[in-house]
Design an enzyme around this catalytic site. Structure first.
Site, PDB file in Angstrom:
ATOM      1  N   LYS A 502       0.842  -1.193   0.000  1.00 34.10           N
ATOM      2  CA  LYS A 502       0.000   0.000   0.000  1.00 34.10           C
ATOM      3  C   LYS A 502       0.881   1.247   0.000  1.00 34.10           C
ATOM      4  CE  LYS A 502      -0.421   0.082   5.048  1.00 34.10           C
ATOM      5  NZ  LYS A 502      -1.314   0.187   6.199  1.00 34.10           N
ATOM      6  N   TYR A 728      14.321  31.990   2.377  1.00 30.09           N
ATOM      7  CA  TYR A 728      13.137  32.762   2.724  1.00 30.09           C
ATOM      8  C   TYR A 728      13.182  33.211   4.177  1.00 30.09           C
ATOM      9  CZ  TYR A 728      10.809  31.378  -1.630  1.00 30.09           C
ATOM     10  OH  TYR A 728      10.477  31.208  -2.945  1.00 30.09           O
TER      11      TYR A 728
END
Length: 834
Positions: A502, A728
């Site tokens: 999965k 940033y």
């Protein structure tokens, strides 16, 4: 020439049945690797987990008529077979190949050591192939099974043999020595690999030295002190043996002390190393196109052998300067036009071709299998017989299309053209193929590139491979296989294995991992949602698949693609039963989820009477398994809770199975519980993150191999002054003259933003570099001030062998599951098999 009668005499076995004397040319140990049934001898090996005698019937039906067995065979069951009975099939394999080795009187080089065995073997092949017809181990076939398969390749036309041998525990080398019986030995080095099987480093060295008990010469480096001491003791011991004429001679080399080959200096430039030495008081040197220490060491071993063989210094220099990279793995990459490309474009011989074709045969994701093949060099066979054998091999492996490149294969193209259903085309040179290359000729295919080095098939690879982002996730399929087998070795006999694929197989890809698991005989797969299961079915996965989160909107797909839903509530049960009834199906397989304490999904104890009523005598649904989910199996502090869950599961599943009236598979153990709670293994276990080399319980971590490596590259290097800011928000400030490297990965690729400002680190040139500033969407910066010579294009390891994903997840205050499953789909996956 061997046949059943002659082999039975060699082995002193009992010829239970003889119906003819066909020639035996191939030894078959794995039923999945059958290529030439008429000339194959099947030897079923027996281990604690698997008894290969169960495949005799299948192989007999496919045309195999020669068998060595260690178990009685019912009289008349295989009327056209030759059957030899022995006490132990592994011992028989070793004895047969040891006898085969005794028939040859050519130089045989045996190589052992902790690292470098395969590189030294392949480089010796490159260096000596012009002078000898050489037989050598395919890839790194150096085990108790790999060595016999390697030595069995010896034929009368060969003039030199090179075999490698590896061991993981005491006593193994004694068997390999009898099979290889080398005249010349090379001990590459000694390190920490496979230490767990030995008391100490000296025991490991002495066990490996057994390979050279009957050798005439041993080449090794005196710079490994423990190795040197053990060799000298071994030399004294072997020299006293009456049956060893002349004794064992030593050829030593050293960078530190006097030796037969005294290394004076190693001078490295950007891409080359010059190695100066003294040999018999004469200054000599070589240049190699490598600068890493491992390559320098491997080259010196090869140099020592060439000097022993008396080769001219000028010839040695010329060939050393032309050494090429050795492909240690088969790579599977995404290709153009929805193709997959298997790159094995550095050598071409029958042994490695068979291995590459086996890997190609595993791939089920495309309807067409294509092989681009160069001339096969140094086979020792006539071109006609060689390419007839190659063509037959392609036919046996179900190849749909072959493209031959080279004057020899071009000349023998009739061998391929006469095979029904095999589309073929031929070119005299790689350049000719490239000039006529058309992308549209390759659609929805798995393409194997298999070429000798001189054909430069890497140029073809660039045309066929999809251009990818320089941030890639490498998945080592050999490591996944190793980890699965490691967990299988912990299982009780008869316990099945369900593999969890999965979440894109924990970030590692879907059909690529599923193909591997299907090939290696895993019993079940489990996916989270139906669309994952549908994708696997579309790519050729035929094994049972359980869907853990079946939504009513996916019921049609589940029924259409024969997926098996998890049922966790009465409402869902009734809905799915109605859908099965409307579809006109009966006995459709389902899996019943019980809630034993996780309190996420599943039937509770109070639901069992009603559940049993609905399922008993139900013609539409058949319960394949009943299972539950452990909440804390990895935590010793929660063992009482885990035991409580197990007890509740026993009670609930017993009550349900009693009502059903038929036997169902019961499973509750996850990866951690397989080792920590063996009493909960029951009929099946579910293996998840353990497949990828992560033991959440940290009990067998040292026995697992990391399967994933996330890597990127340096885009630009910046030299900053004191006070300059980075990223940033200007959060990171240079405290002095600094150097940063901008690398091609960000939070859109799955690297967590919370690893900003020094919390996260990556490996650059083997050293840890902290994240400088805030992680951006597509880029981030590393502080490489203290790492010299960082340059644009340098490789950066985000996590892998040297920097475990567990460490990265700890820095991020999370778990490895989140890091692995968070790797973005835009990060291309590259699969390889060692």
């Amino acid at each position: 020439m061997y046949n059943a009668e002659s082999i039975s005499k060699v082995l002193k076995g009992e010829l239970l049945q003889q119906t003819g004397n066909p020639e035996i040319e191939h030894i078959l140990l794995d039923s999945r690797k059958l290529s030439f049934p008429e000339t194959s001898l099947f030897i079923p090996l027996v281990s604690s987990r698997r008894n290969a005698h169960q495949y005799i019937q299948e192989l007999y039906e496919k045309g195999v008529s020669n068998f060595i067995v260690s178990e009685p065979v019912p009289e008349g069951k295989y009327p056209k077979a030759n059957i030899i009975l022995v006490k132990d099939t592994m011992q028989a394999l070793h004895a047969l190949v040891a006898y085969h080795r005794q028939q040859f009187h050519i130089p045989v080089i045996g190589i052992t050591g902790s690292n470098g065995k395969t590189i030294v073997k392949e480089w010796l092949y490159q260096l000596l192939e012009k002078d000898y017809n050489i037989v050598r181990s395919p890839k790194s076939y150096n085990s108790q099974i790999g060595v016999p398969l390697s030595v069995w390749q010896m034929k009368p036309e060969h003039q030199l043999a090179i075999f490698e041998a590896g061991i993981s525990q005491p006593g193994e080398m004694e068997h390999l020595e009898k099979i290889i019986r080398p005249n010349i030995g090379i001990f590459t080095n000694i390190g920490e690999a496979h230490n767990e099987g030995f008391l100490n480093i000296r025991q490991k060295i002495n066990e490996k030295l057994v390979l050279f008990s009957k050798s005439d010469l041993l080449i090794y480096s005196k710079d490994y002190l423990a190795l040197n001491e053990c060799v000298l003791n071994f030399h004294n011991l072997v020299g006293k043996k009456d049956n060893h004429e002349g004794g064992l001679q030593l050829f030593t080399w050293s960078r530190k002390t006097e030796a037969d080959l005294r290394i004076i200096s190693v001078d490295k430039s950007e891409h080359h190393s010059r190695i100066d030495a003294l040999y018999q008081t004469i200054p000599i040197h070589i240049n190699i196109p490598f600068v890493d220490e491992g390559s320098v060491e491997n080259a010196i071993h090869c140099w020592a052998l060439m000097l022993h063989l008396g080769m001219e210094h000028s010839v040695i220099q010329q060939r050393m300067d032309q050494l090429g990279n050795i492909a240690m793995r088969l790579e599977l990459k995404q290709g153009i036009n929805n193709c997959s490309v298997i790159n094995d474009s550095y050598n071409s011989d029958l042994g490695s071709l068979a291995i590459a074709l086996e890997f190609l045969q595993q791939q089920q994701q495309h309807p067409t299998r294509t092989v681009i093949l160069s001339d096969i060099l140094q086979s020792g066979k006539s071109d006609a017989s060689l390419y007839e054998e190659v063509a037959s091999l392609l036919q046996q492996k179900g190849i749909n299309k072959v493209i031959g490149i080279g004057k020899n294969i071009f000349r023998e193209k009739k061998s391929f053209q006469q095979i029904t259903g095999l589309k073929s085309s031929f070119f005299l040179t790689t350049e000719e193929f490239i000039q006529q290359f058309n992308q549209q000729d390759f659609q929805h295919e798995t393409i194997l590139l298999k070429g000798a080095r001189i054909f430069e098939f890497e140029r073809i690879g660039k045309l066929l491979e999809q251009k990818v982002h320089q941030t890639i996730l490498e998945i080592n399929l050999s490591a996944v296989t190793h980890n699965v087998k490691q967990y299988q070795s912990l299982l009780k006999p008869g316990t099945k294995l369900m593999a969890m694929v999965k979440a894109f197989s924990y970030g590692s890809g879907s059909f690529e991992i599923a193909n591997l698991l299907q090939f290696h005989g895993v019993d079940y797969l489990a996916v989270a949602y139906a669309d994952e299961g549908v994708d696997l079915r579309r790519t050729g996965i035929t094994m049972p698949i359980m869907v853990m989160n079946p939504e009513p909107s996916s019921f049609d797909a589940i029924l259409q693609w024969n997926l098996e839903p998890e049922i966790y509530s009465l409402h869902l049960l009734k809905q799915f039963e109605e859908e099965v009834q409307l579809a006109g199906k009966t006995g459709f397989p389902v899996h019943i989820k019980l809630d034993t304490g996780m309190h996420r999904l599943g039937f509770e104890k109070k639901d069992i009477p009603e559940l049993a009523r609905l399922l008993s005598d139900n013609i539409y649904l058949k319960v394949n398994s009943v299972f539950s989910h452990l909440a804390a199996s990895e935590d010793p502090a929660m063992d009482a809770f885990t035991k409580q869950q197990g007890q509740l599961f026993f009670e609930m599943s017993h009550e349900l199975q009693k009502a059903l009236g038929y036997t169902v598979i019961r499973h509750i153990a996850n990866s951690a519980a397989i080792e920590r709670h063996p009493d909960l293994q029951l009929d099946m276990v579910r293996l998840g993150i353990g497949m990828y080399g992560i033991d959440s319980a940290n009990k067998i971590q040292d026995q697992l191999r990391p399967a994933s490596t996330l890597k990127t590259t340096v885009a630009q290097v910046k030299h900053l002054s004191t006070g300059d800011t980075v990223g940033y928000g200007a959060k990171w400030v240079a405290k002095g003259p600094s150097v940063t490297a901008t690398v091609r990965i960000g939070y859109a690729d799955g690297y967590p933003r919370r690893l900003s400002n020094g919390k996260g680190k990556m490996l650059v040139r083997g050293q840890l570099a902290p994240v400088a500033g805030v992680v951006a969407m597509d880029m981030l910066m590393l502080d490489v001030t203290n790492i010299p010579e960082v340059a644009e294009g340098d490789e950066v390891i985000v996590f892998g062998n040297e920097l475990p994903v567990q460490q990265v997840s700890a820095w991020a205050d999370t778990i490895p599951y989140e890091i692995l499953t968070g790797i973005s789909q835009r990060v291309k996956r590259v699969y390889f098999e060692e």
